[in-house]
Design a protein around this motif. Structure first.
Motif, PDB file in Angstrom:
ATOM      1  N   GLU A  65       0.851  -1.184   0.000  1.00 33.36           N
ATOM      2  CA  GLU A  65       0.000   0.000   0.000  1.00 33.36           C
ATOM      3  C   GLU A  65       0.886   1.233   0.000  1.00 33.36           C
ATOM      4  N   THR A  66       0.394   2.285  -0.652  1.00 31.91           N
ATOM      5  CA  THR A  66       1.157   3.527  -0.677  1.00 31.91           C
ATOM      6  C   THR A  66       1.098   4.242   0.667  1.00 31.91           C
ATOM      7  N   THR A  67      -0.055   4.108   1.363  1.00 35.82           N
ATOM      8  CA  THR A  67      -0.205   4.736   2.671  1.00 35.82           C
ATOM      9  C   THR A  67      -0.951   3.755   3.585  1.00 35.82           C
ATOM     10  N   TYR A  68      -0.347   3.479   4.704  1.00 41.57           N
ATOM     11  CA  TYR A  68      -0.966   2.607   5.706  1.00 41.57           C
ATOM     12  C   TYR A  68      -1.624   3.474   6.779  1.00 41.57           C
ATOM     13  N   VAL A  69      -2.812   3.036   7.224  1.00 40.92           N
ATOM     14  CA  VAL A  69      -3.531   3.752   8.264  1.00 40.92           C
ATOM     15  C   VAL A  69      -3.865   2.752   9.377  1.00 40.92           C
ATOM     16  N   CYS A 123       3.029   5.818   6.791  1.00 42.28           N
ATOM     17  CA  CYS A 123       2.117   5.135   7.722  1.00 42.28           C
ATOM     18  C   CYS A 123       1.516   6.195   8.644  1.00 42.28           C
ATOM     19  N   ILE A 124       0.189   6.273   8.671  1.00 44.25           N
ATOM     20  CA  ILE A 124      -0.524   7.219   9.535  1.00 44.25           C
ATOM     21  C   ILE A 124      -1.126   6.436  10.695  1.00 44.25           C
ATOM     22  N   ILE A 125      -0.813   6.850  11.905  1.00 41.89           N
ATOM     23  CA  ILE A 125      -1.299   6.175  13.114  1.00 41.89           C
ATOM     24  C   ILE A 125      -2.224   7.140  13.851  1.00 41.89           C
TER      25      ILE A 125
END
Length: 902
Positions: free
Chosen positions: A245-249, A341-343
């Motif tokens: 994935e390009t961006t993980y959430v 990665c957005i947490i």
């Protein structure tokens, strides 16, 4: 035959290039001491060999180079094998070069040097094998480097047949890469057998090529079998690892423990599996906000975990990580890719709601209800519009009477204080409340750290209101003796002004007075007896008579109350017997119980005294006797053998104060078992009982009469039609047809109506009695069947009265019949005539012939049933098995009397 060695000129050019590179690197590095390691002769791939101390040689280095491609050394000095190798008895030495540079061109040159050294190593080992092996026509392993730089055509190897010593051999190949896609990638020289590649090959597209080599003579003869030749493409690290994935959430709860799993990232690499080219290593490059460091990542699995328990959503609700994945197990020359990665930090209830003020003051008028008097607000740092933020308010103190309630406004989260029960200014002018607030979700932190509930005080001032009269208490009582003289005055109902606590100026009015017994004074509220008071009236419950009073002031404000008049009992009613008719079944009982009641209260009631009230000249006491059972009941006995009938027995009952009444009893002596046997019977032995028919019973009787007329009309019409039919048999034909019938079991006792056999009794309605049609008659111990000639005969009306015997209608036995008697000869003539008619008319066809089944033979069915055979046309040769009729219970006597009149 075997592949030939490559030409020396081509190999020498490549070696010279590598020695030059080695010389450059040697001049830029310092020498180091020699290290000797003792190892076994056979080593597996990726096996740890030993460790060397590189820090003693150089202070800093960012490139490590091994001159032997079979060995690899890491930054910490660990030495590993890259391939499975077999060492000879000689000492094997190689050089480790350390190089510190930031020049990217020099780095690429060093990597190319390592790669070419590895290729030369493999080619050198192949040449050694070829030198030792016997030349023959057999498959030889062959490989080429992926994305080779050439020059092209690139020589791979030589195939050669041993038959070339005797024949002229031409070589050719077929398969993928030759005559199949990708075509023209490989070719072989016809005369020499040299195999060449024409262009670079991508291993991710083609991992290997399976070719077939042929050796033929010019005339087409094939001295060798086709040779399978596999060309394997050596992998090159030319593919970058790619995140899925390009961006993980991900989301993790605040205040979670250290080591809690946040999520997992994953990457893929198209290079050859299970090699260093696809051995990936994950890492976190950057965290925003950068301080403090809160997350860590497992290098092999890509699992992100928390490294601190200081996650606070109220401070920072989101973190952004820049993550990296690199092949070659994370070595500096490995290919790498980054992702984001957005947490998100999930909210928990770690903040209590708190009142914005600690005290509130409000007011409300007395006697008001369902009104909002105050709104209170709270602060909560948790996430809005969640269970961690929404508040629940409660009243902790001051609401013991239930005058208030507090609810939550779902839109504003405010607490709304309402009055649900009216307040009274005269009772309380001020109410102090303590309210508390909590969240819908339970508090997550330890309760010892701080209080789990915020509280505030609310002062409610009650405003005075000009009220009307107050009817308090709402129900008031007054005691009056029953039967007091009309016009007697008594206290009544009192209302008062709640402000002055006085009753002056209040007027009274009677709203309800069910019996109209009293009147009320308009100014004082007192009552006056208007009619006689009777405590024993049915509508009076528990001796209390209730009336409703309306009180009003000068301004027209009103209140309503109830005045209960408690009637004191007087001994004005004597005891009586409610059940005036008593039935005594003389055959089973000799007495009957009588119960007396007194409408007065218990003080003027039992115990009762019972006695017979008789004249001096009467013999009532000689015939009847009373015995007291308890305080309210006695038992009446008859002392002589009185005949059945109805008797009048007066009984005097006296209460405890001597007041008495005489109750005349109707005592019925009846020939019965239970009282119900006499209630609906009309007979000389039961007195003057009568039967009353309702309207539905009368309607049923009328419908039955109409139905009987219809049936009679049908029979008359049918008989007229039958009389007109011609005679089909001679008179003596019936006697010539003997029907043989074996004896069956005894038949049931039934009364079956028969057409043409009607008897009339004097002074009674007509009755139909069924004879035993077709039954045998005993005559000299033999059973015979007699058939009569066709004709009609009837019995004349019987003369005389009394009870006589005749043949039983169903089983040939004697039964009682009132007012008539039939002899055997009359019965015999009747059956012969009736059976003759039936025999002549039944079971005949158009030609007046009997059917084949007209004469039937019946086998003996056995014996043992008490009931016998079914039907009224069966005969009992013996009257046995009827003993049970002599032992029937008394309840069947009524049924027997209804069926057979004595």
């Amino acid at each position: 035959m075997a592949p030939a060695r490559p030409t020396r000129s081509r190999s020498g050019a490549l070696c010279g290039h590598l020695l030059l590179a080695l010389t450059i690197l040697t001049f830029t590095c310092d020498a180091c001491k020699k290290v000797v390691l003792q190892v076994p002769s056979q080593l597996d791939a990726e096996k740890f060999v030993g460790r060397v101390n590189l820090k003693e040689c150089f202070q800093s280095a960012n490139l490590i180079y091994s001159s032997d491609p079979d060995f690899q050394i890491l930054e910490d000095g660990s030495l590993y094998t890259t391939n499975a190798i077999l060492l000879s008895s000689e000492e094997r030495s190689f050089t480790i070069l350390l190089y510190n540079t930031e020049n990217q061109e020099e780095k690429k040159l060093l990597v190319l040097l390592q790669h070419q050294t590895k290729v030369l190593k493999k080619r050198h080992s192949k040449e050694k094998v070829l030198r030792r092996a016997k030349r023959r026509w057999a498959p030889i392993p062959c490989s080429m480097q992926e994305n080779s730089l050439g020059p092209f055509p690139l020589f791979l190897q030589q195939i050669q047949s041993d038959t070339a010593q005797n024949y002229t051999i031409f070589y050719s190949i077929r398969g993928p890469g030759v005559d199949r896609e990708p075509t023209n990638l490989f070719y072989v020289e016809r005369d020499t057998g040299n195999l060449y590649c024409t262009r670079p090959v991508d291993r991710e597209e083609y991992e290997s090529f399976e070719l077939i080599a042929f050796a033929t003579t010019p005339d087409g003869y094939t001295p060798e079998l086709p040779l399978p030749l596999v060309i394997r493409i050596e992998d090159e690290n030319d593919n970058y690892p790619i995140f899925t994935e390009t961006t993980y959430v991900f989301t993790v709860s605040e205040n979670c423990r250290v080591g809690s799993t946040v999520g997992q990232v994953c990457a893929t690499d198209k290079d050859e599996p299970d090699t260093m080219h696809t051995r990936l290593k994950y890492s976190i490059i950057e965290q925003l906000p950068a301080y403090p460091t809160l997350f860590s990542m497992h290098p092999a699995t890509g699992v992100i975990t928390t490294s601190s328990s200081q996650l606070d959503r109220e401070l920072i609700d989101k973190y952004q990580l820049k993550i990296k994945v690199q092949d070659m197990d994370g070595q500096y020359f490995g290919l790498q890719t980054t992702s984001t990665c957005i947490i998100n930090i999930g909210d928990v209830n770690d903040n209590l709601p708190t009142f914005t003020r600690t005290s509130y003051v409000t007011s409300v008028e007395e006697n008001t209800v369902d009104v909002e008097i105050l709104r209170v607000t709270v602060e909560d740092k948790d996430l809005m519009n969640t269970v961690n933020w929404r508040a629940n308010y409660t009243i902790l103190k001051g609401n013991e009477n239930g005058n208030f309630k507090i609810v939550t406004d779902p839109k504003t989260n405010e607490g709304v204080l309402c009055v649900v029960k009216p307040l009274n200014y005269e009772e309380r002018q001020q109410v102090n409340l303590q309210i508390g607030v909590v969240n819908e979700a339970p508090y997550s932190k330890e309760a010892s750290s701080q209080s789990v509930m915020s509280t505030a005080t609310v002062t409610v001032n009650v405003k005075n209101q000009d009220e009307g009269p107050e009817c308090s208490p709402a129900v008031q009582t007054v005691q009056i003796k029953e039967n007091v003289p009309v016009g007697t005055k008594s206290n009544g109902y009192k209302a008062y002004d709640p402000e002055t606590r006085s009753s002056s100026g209040i007027r009274y009015k009677k709203l309800t007075d069910p019996k109209g017994w009293v009147t009320i004074d308009e100014n004082e509220g007192s009552i006056t007896i208007f009619r006689n008071l009777d405590r024993e009236v049915e509508s009076i419950r528990d001796g209390i008579y209730n009336i409703t009073i309306l009180a009003s002031d000068k301004d027209g404000r009103t209140c309503t109350g109830t005045l209960g008049i408690i009637l004191e009992d007087e001994n004005d009613n004597g005891p009586v017997i409610l059940k005036r008719t008593v039935v005594i079944c003389k055959t089973v009982l000799s007495s009957a119980d009588i119960v007396a009641v007194d409408p007065d209260g218990p003080t003027n009631g039992p115990p009762f005294d019972f006695s017979l009230e008789s004249d001096p000249d009467s013999d009532l006491e000689r015939k009847w006797r009373l015995v007291k059972i308890n305080d309210t009941a006695a038992r009446l006995f008859f002392q002589e053998d009185l005949p059945f009938g109805t008797y009048r027995v007066p009984v005097r009952i006296t209460d405890r104060h001597g007041l008495s009444l005489i109750t005349p009893l109707n005592v019925i002596l009846c020939d019965c078992v239970t009282e119900n046997d006499c209630t609906l019977r009309t007979d000389a032995r039961t007195g003057h009982g009568e039967v009353r028919l309702g309207k539905w019973a009368i309607l049923a009787i009328l419908l039955g009469i109409a139905l009987l007329f219809c049936i009679l009309f049908t029979l008359v019409c049918g008989g007229t039609g039958a009389a007109k039919q011609p005679k089909v048999f001679p008179d003596d034909l019936a006697q010539q047809n003997l029907i043989v019938s074996n004896t069956e079991a005894p038949g049931d006792d039934k009364i079956c109506p028969t057409n043409g056999f009607t008897t009339h009794t004097v002074g009674s309605s007509a009755q139909g009695i069924c004879g035993t049609l077709g039954s045998g008659v005993k005559n000299g111990g033999q059973e015979t069947i007699e058939m009569a000639k066709s004709g009609h005969q009837t019995l004349e009306p019987c003369r005389g009265t009394g009870h006589h015997h005749t043949l039983d209608s169903c089983r040939g036995g004697p039964v009682e019949v009132d007012n008539c008697r039939y002899t055997y000869s009359e019965w015999h003539n009747l059956t012969q005539t009736h059976l003759g008619e039936k025999v002549q008319l039944c079971n005949q066809d158009d030609k007046h012939k009997h059917a084949q089944d007209y004469v039937l033979t019946y086998n003996y069915e056995g014996k043992g049933s008490v009931a016998g055979s079914i039907g009224c046309c069966s005969e009992r040769p013996e009257e046995d098995g009827l003993e049970f009729l002599d032992h029937l219970e008394p309840k069947f006597r009524t049924l027997a009397e209804a069926c057979i009149k004595r």
